[in-house]
Design an enzyme around this catalytic site. Sequence first.
Site, PDB file in Angstrom:
ATOM      1  N   CYS A 193      -3.166   4.691   6.563  1.00  0.00           N
ATOM      2  CA  CYS A 193      -3.664   3.903   7.663  1.00  0.00           C
ATOM      3  C   CYS A 193      -2.722   3.945   8.912  1.00  0.00           C
ATOM      4  O   CYS A 193      -3.142   3.787   9.961  1.00  0.00           O
ATOM      5  CB  CYS A 193      -3.793   2.628   7.223  1.00  0.00           C
ATOM      6  SG  CYS A 193      -5.063   2.317   5.886  1.00  0.00           S
ATOM      7  N   ASN A 215       0.645  -1.068   0.153  1.00  0.00           N
ATOM      8  CA  ASN A 215       0.064  -0.135   0.155  1.00  0.00           C
ATOM      9  C   ASN A 215       0.824   1.214   0.166  1.00  0.00           C
ATOM     10  O   ASN A 215       0.432   2.465  -0.221  1.00  0.00           O
ATOM     11  CB  ASN A 215      -0.903   0.115   1.175  1.00  0.00           C
ATOM     12  CG  ASN A 215      -0.102  -0.117   2.596  1.00  0.00           C
ATOM     13  OD1 ASN A 215       0.416  -1.277   2.733  1.00  0.00           O
ATOM     14  ND2 ASN A 215      -0.316   0.646   3.353  1.00  0.00           N
ATOM     15  N   THR A 232     -26.492  -9.438  12.285  1.00  0.00           N
ATOM     16  CA  THR A 232     -27.271  -9.064  11.195  1.00  0.00           C
ATOM     17  C   THR A 232     -26.418  -8.477  10.012  1.00  0.00           C
ATOM     18  O   THR A 232     -25.534  -7.531  10.349  1.00  0.00           O
ATOM     19  CB  THR A 232     -28.463  -8.191  11.361  1.00  0.00           C
ATOM     20  OG1 THR A 232     -29.385  -8.955  12.510  1.00  0.00           O
ATOM     21  CG2 THR A 232     -29.372  -7.848  10.105  1.00  0.00           C
ATOM     22  N   HIS A 242     -14.187  -0.213   0.151  1.00  0.00           N
ATOM     23  CA  HIS A 242     -13.848   1.156   0.094  1.00  0.00           C
ATOM     24  C   HIS A 242     -12.667   1.523  -0.928  1.00  0.00           C
ATOM     25  O   HIS A 242     -12.517   2.518  -1.378  1.00  0.00           O
ATOM     26  CB  HIS A 242     -13.860   1.827   1.510  1.00  0.00           C
ATOM     27  CG  HIS A 242     -12.658   1.628   1.908  1.00  0.00           C
ATOM     28  ND1 HIS A 242     -11.909   2.603   2.381  1.00  0.00           N
ATOM     29  CD2 HIS A 242     -12.323   0.549   2.896  1.00  0.00           C
ATOM     30  CE1 HIS A 242     -10.891   2.240   3.144  1.00  0.00           C
ATOM     31  NE2 HIS A 242     -11.203   1.087   3.393  1.00  0.00           N
ATOM     32  N   SER A 257     -11.296  -5.370   0.310  1.00  0.00           N
ATOM     33  CA  SER A 257     -11.953  -4.259   1.161  1.00  0.00           C
ATOM     34  C   SER A 257     -12.858  -3.492   0.054  1.00  0.00           C
ATOM     35  O   SER A 257     -12.223  -3.231  -1.081  1.00  0.00           O
ATOM     36  CB  SER A 257     -10.967  -3.313   1.979  1.00  0.00           C
ATOM     37  OG  SER A 257     -11.575  -2.443   2.609  1.00  0.00           O
ATOM     38  N   GLN A 267      -4.915  -4.011  -1.720  1.00  0.00           N
ATOM     39  CA  GLN A 267      -4.622  -3.025  -2.817  1.00  0.00           C
ATOM     40  C   GLN A 267      -4.716  -3.661  -4.346  1.00  0.00           C
ATOM     41  O   GLN A 267      -4.338  -3.106  -5.156  1.00  0.00           O
ATOM     42  CB  GLN A 267      -3.475  -2.457  -2.449  1.00  0.00           C
ATOM     43  CG  GLN A 267      -3.351  -1.706  -1.098  1.00  0.00           C
ATOM     44  CD  GLN A 267      -4.127  -0.336  -1.216  1.00  0.00           C
ATOM     45  OE1 GLN A 267      -4.583  -0.052  -2.505  1.00  0.00           O
ATOM     46  NE2 GLN A 267      -4.439   0.187  -0.273  1.00  0.00           N
TER      47      GLN A 267
END
Length: 382
Positions: free
Chosen positions: A327, A152, A240, A204, A202, A182
């Site tokens: 991050c 990343n 849920t 996003h 992931s 990535q």
Amino acid sequence: MSEIYFDNAATTKTSESAAKVAFDVMTSFYGNPSSAHAKGLEAEHILKKARAQVLSALGYTAKDGTLLFTSCGTESNNTVFFGVYQALGKRKNNIVISDSEHPSVENCARELEKKGVQVRRIPTKGGKLELDFAEKAIDDKTMLVSCMLVNNETGAVYDIKALDSIRKRKAPEAYLHTDAVQGFCKLPCSLSALGADFVSISGHKIHAPKGVGGLFIKKGVRLPCRMFGGGQEVGLRSGTENLAGIAAFGTSCEEFMHEKQKILNTIKELNSELRKNLYEICPYVLINSKDEAAPHILSISVPGIRSEIMLRFLSERGIFVSAGSACSSKNADNRVLSNFGLDDKRADSTLRISFSKYNTKDETLTLAKAIDEGNKSLIHTV
Ligand code: PLP
């Protein structure tokens, strides 16, 4: 002020179609997939469809294994590390990772280290996984081999398939995991391409909303349950489901796959255009990413100027980039860049520029000009 967003490795803008699907699920198809009535069945159908869409973007079918929906890449990585430790920790004593993993892997390894597990870190100098080291490090006491697909911070691409052959030969009982957060959608992730038992992804990073991730688990591989409750997500992750996020993730995968070649071409062109503009406008800028790195990430250093200072200068002009990895930037250390081979001064002046389909060539020119303006007006402190 117009905005130029060059921090797509940190997160991407949610695509309009993914956002619309999330909205529709929240306001119209809001049933609980576990409910037995028609509204529940409708929701279950949405969940099934999204699972198939994500699996297909990964290059798998349901025959190859299961796609577990999680909340993010970090959760997927944690699920693998602590699940494998729970399953094999009594019989095996070491794990093998690369020395430039994302904190969501590195810090899991550190936690296991505290429990007595030996952590062996494969050097990645110059963006190359040192396979001779891996050959010696992986042995019959290894429980897990874990290596990211794309780094990343530098965009370096690691040879997961080569690790798979070493693991098969030296430690057939060990699991192979790749953090493909990535690389997903940009590089092949199929069983034949990677050979991994676990693949973390992931949403996003590919224009789905934040709050949804995935973990591919190969057929026949079992992980112990770590979240007890109603038994959702093949009994591994009760609770849920985040149906709106999951449906949007499925849509963003399908959308990405549909435009894949176009997106990859755009990103490649943006990368070479920025390199050209930097070379012409600010020739003192050092390019850290290798030519063979994944093109959506370009690491550069502006000698003498601390990353945070240049980052703020650009941010005030509406241009958003990252200093190293977003991050980890709040408690920045140079572990990854230093293992890549950069000295402290160069690492301290490193910026990460990361592209998406929404960027344009003009934006790369604006960025190069702004970096040059910053270089002329900011005090050199590194
Ligand atoms: N792994 C890598 C390589 C990443 O770049 C990131 C985030 O930047 C993660 C894991 C964590 O993903 P998430 O933000 O979905 O938890």
